[in-house]
Scaffold this active site. Structure first.
Site, PDB file in Angstrom:
ATOM      1  N   HIS A   8     -22.988   5.780 -21.580  1.00 17.54           N
ATOM      2  CA  HIS A   8     -21.958   6.816 -21.677  1.00 17.54           C
ATOM      3  C   HIS A   8     -21.429   7.267 -20.323  1.00 17.54           C
ATOM      4  O   HIS A   8     -20.437   8.013 -20.265  1.00 17.54           O
ATOM      5  CB  HIS A   8     -22.469   8.020 -22.469  1.00 17.54           C
ATOM      6  N   ASP A  41      -5.234  -4.422 -32.877  1.00 18.57           N
ATOM      7  CA  ASP A  41      -4.769  -5.578 -33.657  1.00 18.57           C
ATOM      8  C   ASP A  41      -5.317  -6.862 -33.027  1.00 18.57           C
ATOM      9  O   ASP A  41      -4.917  -7.248 -31.932  1.00 18.57           O
ATOM     10  CB  ASP A  41      -3.239  -5.587 -33.684  1.00 18.57           C
TER      11      ASP A  41
END
Length: 534
Positions: A186, A459
């Site tokens: 993180h 996509d």
């Protein structure tokens, strides 16, 4: 014991980690974010495009090491071009260990996704109920690790010692779906960071050049770092300087409250609800149900408006979709959990200084890339457990919105940043205990929000197998291939209990995930009211 000497590796360039990214809230957590595509994608296309991305952004292949001379105490050791070439060669070698690979490919095309993750498989096959909410468990832990993150680091101690990238990828192909995962520490940043990496991956997959990152090494919050308390001049004047104010709903615990909180947490974790009784669950709200909840919230607030003596001009009664979704989640968490109704419940959500900068910020402070984080904890005003269950949905959503409005005030954001840098730097934590409840004997839970990152817009149609394996210059472009679900997991030395994530939109609905016991997941007053997928 931490070293006093900066780590240096031949063939690597040292770039300091940002100070806010190096706080314990980030160093403690290793996260995996997975996009599930309802198509058989080309593993080779995913592999080649990932390597192309790493060559453009070599920080993705960086090692993380202690560098005490830097403000954060940590640095990315970014491979030089020659070193990166060597690392890629090693990664491509089938004999290399998983931890030596930038990306792992797993072909499970003989298996159906239903065998792995039933509730998400229903999204893959467009079989989730479009009018009712569904809930289902996560995959078995050992299966999930093998499927999404077999090359990922599993602890911070491992990460800062091993010859291993702090960001890795894995793609696994099933007969009817493909999972694509980014695993990371993180310290890399937040959900916006991972969305940015997926976008870069998409660009490379489309055969386009990925632009180099600008301002690598620029620290967005360095000017908020408090003076070094080891500085002699600062120590001399320390008594005359006022202590910085804490942000709203944060409290400094003395010894008595510290002992009380720790003892209550140990009782909760070891006796009342041991970690082994918790499981991870996924919840899907179809768009029709989201619309229904929004209509209900608006109706509740219209009733409040008409029954209240307060003029509408004095109190803004508008709420957002996030406010309503969070309210719905909190209602169900509290209804499903055995909490004394009169007990105070302290709830923390995540706000982001990327979109809500602190006071004193100027645009030039922030780097021109997204590989850094701005997430901060923002406690809501406290309510009783009973109020979370019984308040009308719209009123609870309003409570959330008004609490967050206070929290995102620029001056309060500044206090939140300063608090994190003063007390929870990995390099030198203050040792003070700060908590988001005045009373240690409170029920607490938290939720992060990834919906605004819009993972559903990624996509990967360029990797669709029929299109990729038979590319013709005159062929029509493949239809969009967007994820139908977002899944996640994390490694942390702390408990995973009471932690939730609003994962975001996919498959014309909203996904959540969080930890529950089996009894909580089936409680007929809460989550047990919904369709259980197994």
């Amino acid at each position: 014991m931490k070293s006093n000497v900066d780590t240096v590796l031949d063939g690597y360039t040292s770039v300091p980690v940002g100070v806010l990214d190096s706080t314990l809230a980030n160093t403690d957590i290793l996260t995996r974010i997975t996009l599930v595509f309802p198509s058989s994608l080309s593993l080779s296309a995913l592999q080649e495009s990932w390597y192309a991305l790493v060559r453009s952004w070599p920080i993705l292949a960086a090692r993380v090491r202690a560098t005490p001379s830097t403000p954060s105490g940590l640095s990315y050791l970014i491979p030089t071009p020659a070193t990166l070439e060597s690392l890629e060669t090693r990664s491509r070698n089938s004999a290399s260990k998983p931890l030596e690979k930038h990306i792992v490919l797993l072909d499970q095309s003989s298996r159906s996704f239903s065998d792995y993750h039933p509730i998400v498989a229903k999204a893959v096959h467009s079989n989730l109920d479009r009018n009712n909410i569904s809930i289902g468990g996560a995959p078995l832990v050992e299966h999930e690790k093998a499927t999404i993150c077999s090359n990922a680091c599993t602890s911070w101690k491992q990460l800062i010692k091993q010859d291993q990238a702090f960001v890795t990828a894995q793609a696994t192909k099933f007969a009817d779906a493909t999972t694509v995962t980014i695993s990371f520490s993180h310290i890399l940043g937040d959900a916006f960071t991972i969305k940015h990496i997926f976008q870069g991956w998409q660009t490379a997959l489309n055969g386009q050049a990925v632009q180099e990152l600008q301002d690598v090494g620029k620290d967005p919050f360095i000017k908020y770092l408090p003076k070094d308390t080891n500085d002699k001049k600062h120590k001399k004047n320390k008594k005359s300087e006022p202590a910085p104010d804490l942000p709203l709903q944060w409290f400094r615990y003395g010894l008595a409250r510290k002992i009380k909180l720790i003892s209550l947490l140990l009782w909760e974790v070891k006796v009342k609800k041991p970690e082994k009784t918790l499981g991870q669950y996924y919840i899907y709200l179809p768009q029709a149900k989201v619309d229904e909840l929004m209509a209900q919230a608006r109706s509740d607030l219209e009733q409040l408006r008409s029954s209240s003596a307060t003029s509408a001009t004095e109190r803004d009664l508008n709420v957002s979709t996030f406010n309503v979704l969070f309210a719905w989640l909190l209602q169900n968490i509290h209804a499903s959990t055995a909490i004394k109704p009169s007990k105070t419940s302290s709830v923390i959500c995540i706000i982001n200084a990327k979109t809500r900068p602190p006071a004193g910020h100027v645009p030039a402070d922030y780097p021109r890339h997204q590989l850094w984080g701005g997430a901060l904890g923002a406690p809501l005003r406290p309510l009783s457990a009973a109020e979370y269950v019984t308040l009308p949905l719209g009123q609870l959503a309003l409570h959330i919105r008004e609490s967050i409005t206070e929290q995102v005030d620029p001056e309060n954001i500044r206090k939140s940043v300063v608090m994190a840098l003063k007390h929870s730097m990995w390099k030198k934590p203050s040792g003070e205990l700060l908590f988001f409840s005045q009373n240690p004997n409170t029920y607490w839970c938290g939720c992060t929000e990834w919906r605004s990152a819009k993972f559903h817009t990624i996509d990967f149609s360029a990797a669709a197998t029929p299109h990729h394996d038979a590319i013709q210059p005159t062929a029509a472009p493949a239809a969009s291939v967007n994820p139908v679900a977002i899944t996640t997991n994390m490694e942390t030395p702390m408990t995973k209990r009471n932690r939730w994530a609003l994962l975001g939109e996919a498959n014309n609905g909203i996904w959540f995930t969080g930890g529950l016991t089996a009894n909580e997941a089936s409680n007929k007053n809460g989550f047990g009211r919904y369709i259980f997928v197994e």
